[in-house]
Motif scaffolding. Structure first.
Motif, PDB file in Angstrom:
ATOM      1  N   LEU A   6      -4.219  -2.731  -6.811  1.00 33.85           N
ATOM      2  CA  LEU A   6      -4.146  -1.525  -5.971  1.00 33.85           C
ATOM      3  C   LEU A   6      -4.622  -1.858  -4.656  1.00 33.85           C
ATOM      4  O   LEU A   6      -3.801  -1.869  -3.474  1.00 33.85           O
ATOM      5  CB  LEU A   6      -4.349  -0.457  -6.733  1.00 33.85           C
ATOM      6  CG  LEU A   6      -3.896   0.776  -5.628  1.00 33.85           C
ATOM      7  CD1 LEU A   6      -2.178   0.822  -5.492  1.00 33.85           C
ATOM      8  CD2 LEU A   6      -4.507   2.163  -6.453  1.00 33.85           C
ATOM      9  N   ASP A   7      -5.976  -2.274  -4.547  1.00 34.70           N
ATOM     10  CA  ASP A   7      -6.395  -2.461  -3.287  1.00 34.70           C
ATOM     11  C   ASP A   7      -6.011  -3.572  -2.516  1.00 34.70           C
ATOM     12  O   ASP A   7      -5.601  -3.449  -1.240  1.00 34.70           O
ATOM     13  CB  ASP A   7      -7.898  -2.748  -3.424  1.00 34.70           C
ATOM     14  CG  ASP A   7      -8.757  -1.326  -4.180  1.00 34.70           C
ATOM     15  OD1 ASP A   7      -8.269  -0.304  -3.772  1.00 34.70           O
ATOM     16  OD2 ASP A   7      -9.877  -1.740  -4.756  1.00 34.70           O
ATOM     17  N   ILE A   8      -5.578  -4.492  -3.383  1.00 34.47           N
ATOM     18  CA  ILE A   8      -4.855  -5.892  -2.626  1.00 34.47           C
ATOM     19  C   ILE A   8      -3.661  -5.527  -2.054  1.00 34.47           C
ATOM     20  O   ILE A   8      -3.306  -5.820  -0.848  1.00 34.47           O
ATOM     21  CB  ILE A   8      -4.882  -7.018  -3.631  1.00 34.47           C
ATOM     22  CG1 ILE A   8      -6.258  -7.518  -3.924  1.00 34.47           C
ATOM     23  CG2 ILE A   8      -4.000  -8.062  -2.893  1.00 34.47           C
ATOM     24  CD1 ILE A   8      -6.283  -8.438  -4.938  1.00 34.47           C
ATOM     25  N   GLU A   9      -2.812  -4.651  -2.766  1.00 29.91           N
ATOM     26  CA  GLU A   9      -1.508  -4.329  -2.290  1.00 29.91           C
ATOM     27  C   GLU A   9      -1.573  -3.318  -1.065  1.00 29.91           C
ATOM     28  O   GLU A   9      -1.024  -3.348  -0.083  1.00 29.91           O
ATOM     29  CB  GLU A   9      -0.654  -3.714  -3.285  1.00 29.91           C
ATOM     30  CG  GLU A   9      -0.097  -4.729  -4.242  1.00 29.91           C
ATOM     31  CD  GLU A   9       0.746  -5.632  -3.682  1.00 29.91           C
ATOM     32  OE1 GLU A   9       1.563  -5.342  -2.971  1.00 29.91           O
ATOM     33  OE2 GLU A   9       0.206  -6.785  -3.986  1.00 29.91           O
ATOM     34  N   PHE A  10      -2.668  -2.378  -1.149  1.00 29.60           N
ATOM     35  CA  PHE A  10      -2.885  -1.510  -0.161  1.00 29.60           C
ATOM     36  C   PHE A  10      -3.243  -2.085   1.199  1.00 29.60           C
ATOM     37  O   PHE A  10      -2.773  -2.016   2.307  1.00 29.60           O
ATOM     38  CB  PHE A  10      -3.848  -0.401  -0.587  1.00 29.60           C
ATOM     39  CG  PHE A  10      -4.261   0.484   0.486  1.00 29.60           C
ATOM     40  CD1 PHE A  10      -3.566   1.516   0.952  1.00 29.60           C
ATOM     41  CD2 PHE A  10      -5.560   0.306   1.124  1.00 29.60           C
ATOM     42  CE1 PHE A  10      -3.711   2.491   1.627  1.00 29.60           C
ATOM     43  CE2 PHE A  10      -5.933   1.239   2.196  1.00 29.60           C
ATOM     44  CZ  PHE A  10      -5.069   2.389   2.616  1.00 29.60           C
ATOM     45  N   GLU A  69      -7.459   9.360  -4.412  1.00 26.75           N
ATOM     46  CA  GLU A  69      -7.471   8.259  -3.262  1.00 26.75           C
ATOM     47  C   GLU A  69      -6.461   7.194  -3.856  1.00 26.75           C
ATOM     48  O   GLU A  69      -5.777   6.471  -3.243  1.00 26.75           O
ATOM     49  CB  GLU A  69      -9.117   7.645  -3.709  1.00 26.75           C
ATOM     50  CG  GLU A  69      -9.270   6.706  -2.574  1.00 26.75           C
ATOM     51  CD  GLU A  69     -10.619   6.008  -2.693  1.00 26.75           C
ATOM     52  OE1 GLU A  69     -10.914   4.934  -2.441  1.00 26.75           O
ATOM     53  OE2 GLU A  69     -11.532   7.144  -2.823  1.00 26.75           O
ATOM     54  N   ASP A  70      -6.366   6.869  -5.111  1.00 28.90           N
ATOM     55  CA  ASP A  70      -5.607   5.783  -5.793  1.00 28.90           C
ATOM     56  C   ASP A  70      -4.109   6.410  -5.576  1.00 28.90           C
ATOM     57  O   ASP A  70      -3.261   5.382  -5.142  1.00 28.90           O
ATOM     58  CB  ASP A  70      -5.839   5.626  -7.150  1.00 28.90           C
ATOM     59  CG  ASP A  70      -7.215   4.720  -7.478  1.00 28.90           C
ATOM     60  OD1 ASP A  70      -7.612   4.147  -6.627  1.00 28.90           O
ATOM     61  OD2 ASP A  70      -7.490   4.562  -8.779  1.00 28.90           O
ATOM     62  N   GLU A  71      -3.773   7.448  -5.719  1.00 23.90           N
ATOM     63  CA  GLU A  71      -2.375   8.038  -5.565  1.00 23.90           C
ATOM     64  C   GLU A  71      -2.216   7.896  -4.189  1.00 23.90           C
ATOM     65  O   GLU A  71      -0.999   7.559  -3.860  1.00 23.90           O
ATOM     66  CB  GLU A  71      -2.154   9.312  -6.201  1.00 23.90           C
ATOM     67  CG  GLU A  71      -0.927   9.923  -5.972  1.00 23.90           C
ATOM     68  CD  GLU A  71      -0.086   9.258  -6.829  1.00 23.90           C
ATOM     69  OE1 GLU A  71       1.338   9.099  -6.655  1.00 23.90           O
ATOM     70  OE2 GLU A  71      -0.478   8.544  -7.984  1.00 23.90           O
ATOM     71  N   ALA A  72      -2.959   8.305  -3.149  1.00 25.16           N
ATOM     72  CA  ALA A  72      -2.652   8.001  -1.704  1.00 25.16           C
ATOM     73  C   ALA A  72      -2.517   6.470  -1.382  1.00 25.16           C
ATOM     74  O   ALA A  72      -1.461   6.188  -0.577  1.00 25.16           O
ATOM     75  CB  ALA A  72      -3.930   8.555  -1.061  1.00 25.16           C
ATOM     76  N   LYS A  73      -3.135   5.485  -2.151  1.00 23.60           N
ATOM     77  CA  LYS A  73      -2.795   4.224  -1.890  1.00 23.60           C
ATOM     78  C   LYS A  73      -1.458   3.878  -2.486  1.00 23.60           C
ATOM     79  O   LYS A  73      -0.840   3.054  -1.692  1.00 23.60           O
ATOM     80  CB  LYS A  73      -4.045   3.409  -2.488  1.00 23.60           C
ATOM     81  CG  LYS A  73      -5.384   3.424  -1.831  1.00 23.60           C
ATOM     82  CD  LYS A  73      -6.326   2.522  -2.890  1.00 23.60           C
ATOM     83  CE  LYS A  73      -7.529   2.546  -2.054  1.00 23.60           C
ATOM     84  NZ  LYS A  73      -8.641   1.967  -2.609  1.00 23.60           N
ATOM     85  N   ARG A  74      -1.144   4.348  -3.544  1.00 24.83           N
ATOM     86  CA  ARG A  74       0.321   3.903  -4.125  1.00 24.83           C
ATOM     87  C   ARG A  74       1.533   4.339  -3.155  1.00 24.83           C
ATOM     88  O   ARG A  74       2.421   3.919  -2.753  1.00 24.83           O
ATOM     89  CB  ARG A  74       0.439   4.679  -5.385  1.00 24.83           C
ATOM     90  CG  ARG A  74      -0.320   3.772  -6.451  1.00 24.83           C
ATOM     91  CD  ARG A  74      -0.054   4.324  -8.092  1.00 24.83           C
ATOM     92  NE  ARG A  74      -0.989   4.086  -8.902  1.00 24.83           N
ATOM     93  CZ  ARG A  74      -1.971   4.743  -9.175  1.00 24.83           C
ATOM     94  NH1 ARG A  74      -2.212   5.995  -8.686  1.00 24.83           N
ATOM     95  NH2 ARG A  74      -2.879   4.220 -10.053  1.00 24.83           N
ATOM     96  N   ILE A  75       1.367   5.821  -2.664  1.00 24.49           N
ATOM     97  CA  ILE A  75       2.063   6.415  -1.861  1.00 24.49           C
ATOM     98  C   ILE A  75       2.377   5.624  -0.599  1.00 24.49           C
ATOM     99  O   ILE A  75       3.357   5.537  -0.056  1.00 24.49           O
ATOM    100  CB  ILE A  75       2.034   7.967  -1.471  1.00 24.49           C
ATOM    101  CG1 ILE A  75       2.027   8.671  -2.964  1.00 24.49           C
ATOM    102  CG2 ILE A  75       2.562   8.269  -0.459  1.00 24.49           C
ATOM    103  CD1 ILE A  75       1.587  10.142  -2.915  1.00 24.49           C
ATOM    104  N   TYR A  76       0.973   5.238   0.130  1.00 22.23           N
ATOM    105  CA  TYR A  76       1.023   4.450   1.470  1.00 22.23           C
ATOM    106  C   TYR A  76       1.898   3.376   1.299  1.00 22.23           C
ATOM    107  O   TYR A  76       2.723   2.762   1.703  1.00 22.23           O
ATOM    108  CB  TYR A  76      -0.362   4.248   1.630  1.00 22.23           C
ATOM    109  CG  TYR A  76      -0.489   3.752   3.116  1.00 22.23           C
ATOM    110  CD1 TYR A  76      -0.729   4.409   4.083  1.00 22.23           C
ATOM    111  CD2 TYR A  76      -0.445   1.992   3.170  1.00 22.23           C
ATOM    112  CE1 TYR A  76      -1.154   3.858   5.442  1.00 22.23           C
ATOM    113  CE2 TYR A  76      -0.552   1.685   4.249  1.00 22.23           C
ATOM    114  CZ  TYR A  76      -0.899   2.475   5.559  1.00 22.23           C
ATOM    115  OH  TYR A  76      -0.866   1.667   6.871  1.00 22.23           O
ATOM    116  N   ILE A  77       1.774   2.460  -0.017  1.00 18.99           N
ATOM    117  CA  ILE A  77       2.334   1.042  -0.239  1.00 18.99           C
ATOM    118  C   ILE A  77       3.867   1.457  -0.239  1.00 18.99           C
ATOM    119  O   ILE A  77       4.559   0.767   0.253  1.00 18.99           O
ATOM    120  CB  ILE A  77       1.921   0.564  -1.417  1.00 18.99           C
ATOM    121  CG1 ILE A  77       0.513   0.115  -1.312  1.00 18.99           C
ATOM    122  CG2 ILE A  77       2.809  -0.523  -1.746  1.00 18.99           C
ATOM    123  CD1 ILE A  77      -0.296  -0.192  -2.497  1.00 18.99           C
TER     124      ILE A  77
END
Length: 88
Positions: A6-10, A69-77
């Motif tokens: 997730l961090d890499i994709e973000f 925080e993780d959901e925000a990363k997914r939505i941003y992606i």
């Protein structure tokens, strides 16, 4: 998706946005701003010289206050991928 993946994709999504040279629609910028701030756990106050812009940014952050925080990363992606997929 693992936390590391997730961090890499973000990070890739952030790089795509930063490399893009054409202007973004204002509503897209606000959404990207809010989810980025939430994803990076950055709670600094908006710092625009224009109070109205700070108000819009604050409102955007308020609207996602219950997002993790993780959901925000997914939505941003997803926002980034959809923007580049459907832009003209």
């Amino acid at each position: 998706m693992t936390s590391k993946a997730l961090d890499i994709e973000f990070d890739k999504a952030v790089e795509r946005i930063n490399a893009h040279t054409q202007p973004f629609p204002a509503d897209m910028l606000l959404r990207l701003y809010a989810y980025y701030k939430k994803a990076t756990n950055n709670y600094e106050r908006p710092s625009s010289r224009k109070p109205i812009i700070n108000a819009f940014k604050t409102n955007a952050l308020f609207q996602i206050k219950d997002v993790s925080e993780d959901e925000a990363k997914r939505i941003y992606i997803d926002l980034v991928n959809n923007y580049f997929l459907y832009r003209k």
